[in-house]
Design a protein around this motif. Structure first.
Motif, short mmCIF file in Angstrom:
data_model
loop_
_atom_site.label_atom_id
_atom_site.label_comp_id
_atom_site.label_asym_id
_atom_site.label_seq_id
_atom_site.Cartn_x
_atom_site.Cartn_y
_atom_site.Cartn_z
N LEU A 106 31.01 -16.45 10.83
CA LEU A 106 30.82 -17.90 10.99
C LEU A 106 31.13 -18.65 9.70
N ILE A 107 30.68 -18.10 8.58
CA ILE A 107 30.96 -18.74 7.28
C ILE A 107 32.46 -18.84 7.04
N ASN A 108 33.16 -17.77 7.36
CA ASN A 108 34.61 -17.76 7.16
C ASN A 108 35.29 -18.77 8.07
N LEU A 109 34.86 -18.85 9.32
CA LEU A 109 35.46 -19.80 10.26
C LEU A 109 35.20 -21.23 9.81
N ALA A 110 33.99 -21.52 9.34
CA ALA A 110 33.67 -22.87 8.86
C ALA A 110 34.55 -23.26 7.68
N LYS A 111 34.77 -22.31 6.77
CA LYS A 111 35.64 -22.58 5.61
C LYS A 111 37.06 -22.87 6.06
N GLN A 112 37.56 -22.08 7.00
CA GLN A 112 38.95 -22.26 7.43
C GLN A 112 39.13 -23.55 8.22
N LYS A 113 38.08 -23.97 8.91
CA LYS A 113 38.15 -25.22 9.67
C LYS A 113 37.78 -26.44 8.84
N GLY A 114 37.24 -26.21 7.63
CA GLY A 114 36.88 -27.32 6.75
C GLY A 114 35.69 -28.12 7.23
N VAL A 115 34.71 -27.44 7.86
CA VAL A 115 33.53 -28.12 8.38
C VAL A 115 32.27 -27.52 7.75
N LEU A 116 31.17 -28.23 7.92
CA LEU A 116 29.89 -27.79 7.34
C LEU A 116 29.17 -26.84 8.28
#
Length: 350
Positions: A106-116
């Motif tokens: 989840l952390i990786n996906l949030a970083k790649q999507k640029g969201v919090l």
């Protein structure tokens, strides 16, 4: 204005709705719960908020900017993954996920999507915890030596997680917030009295390379409710009693010194007892502070106090505690979380 949708209107959901409704620069657009009676209750209290039965009506709503997940732990990963993939900011109720692997994905996906991505560790926003962190950071206690926590009560028995996963996240989050040193290993023991392999009493010890030690006592089977934490330094000590209405934090000017007598193979201890100080604490509601932090972190693109990394660290300790319990209290070494997460978006979405 940040438009939010909240998934789950059970035990904690109403508190989240109430505080996000009151938060600055925030509009609660919809709440999802599969139980029609819960949505009827929502309508009585908040008639302007849309109630839906399907979580996907929130996740795929283009008018919603952020999704708040207050559902059983086993559902956190799937719901958060879908919301993040849609480019939504996400707040997850504690504990963050059922495993460190899920949290890292989840952390990786949030970083790649640029969201919090943020976790609701509400206690970090209390005046008591803020005061304790200030005292520790400013060496008011000297060098801290231990943290001892007791969080016990009668019920609520959970059907999907044991008592450590249910109760300990509060105090582990406080530990990780206050103590900068990273833990080295854990030992845990527990027992079930319901024959379902879900421990209702458990004890967790978190070990540090420096010699600092943290211990947690959690139970669903106590005749009394206790919410107490001790933090001991070599100069002063803290008693934190969350059930105390006015004097939640007391600072004891109490300590000890020792001298090793190698000739007699003994240790001489000198004790010192001084005054007790009760500091004034901020009295704003912690959950409102958490809600405002989530919204402002989205707007200002800053890291919140209760970050996803802190959420991951809590899950890592909980996961290791489960492993230790399975092996009768064997020490489990904690893996470092400093290595980068390398999963691709495709791997996360599979």
């Amino acid at each position: 204005m940040v438009n939010v949708g909240i998934i789950g209107y059970g035990y904690w959901g109403p508190n989240l709705v109430r505080n996000f409704f009151a938060a600055a620069d925030c509009c609660v657009k919809a709440v999802a719960d599969g139980r029609s009676e819960r949505l009827q209750q929502l309508g009585k209290v908040f008639p302007t908020i849309k109630g839906v039965q399907d979580a996907e009506d929130i996740i795929y709503d283009p008018d919603i900017d952020a999704v708040i997940i207050a559902t059983p732990v086993s559902t956190h990963f799937t719901l958060a993954r879908k919301a993040l993939a849609e480019g939504k900011h996400v707040l997850i109720e504690k504990p963050m996920t059922s495993s460190t692997e899920e949290a890292e994905l989840l952390i990786n996906l949030a970083k790649q999507k640029g969201v919090l991505l943020m976790v609701d560790h509400t206690f970090l926003y209390t005046g008591a915890v803020e005061k304790m962190k200030y005292l520790v950071d400013n060496k008011e206690l000297g060098n801290i030596k231990y943290l001892d926590s007791t969080r016990i009560n009668l019920g609520l028995f959970q059907s999907d997680i044991n008592v450590l996963w249910d109760l300990a996240p509060h105090d582990i989050s406080i530990l990780n917030y206050i103590v900068r040193e990273r833990p080295y290993s854990v030992n845990a023991t527990g027992i079930t009295h319901t024959n379902n392999n879900i421990e209702n009493i458990a004890y967790l010890t978190v070990n540090y390379a420096s010699g600092f030690i943290a211990h947690f006592n959690c139970s669903w089977t106590s005749p009394v409710k206790v919410r107490m934490m001790l933090i001991g330094g070599d100069q002063k000590m803290i008693l934190y009693n969350d059930l105390e209405p006015t004097e939640k934090v007391k600072i004891y000017d109490t300590g000890y010194s020792y001298l090793n007598d190698e000739e007699k193979n003994k240790v001489r201890i000198d004790y010192r007892t001084g005054d007790i100080h009760v500091p004034k604490l901020a009295t704003t509601e912690a959950l409102l502070g958490m809600a405002n932090d989530f919204i402002s972190s989205i707007q200002e693109k800053k890291e919140p106090k209760s970050s996803c990394q802190l959420g991951l660290d809590v899950v890592r300790i909980l996961e290791a505690s489960s492993e230790s319990i399975k092996h009768n209290g064997r020490e489990v070494i904690l893996e470092s979380s400093t290595s980068p997460v390398t999963h691709t978006i495709q791997e996360v979405l599979i």
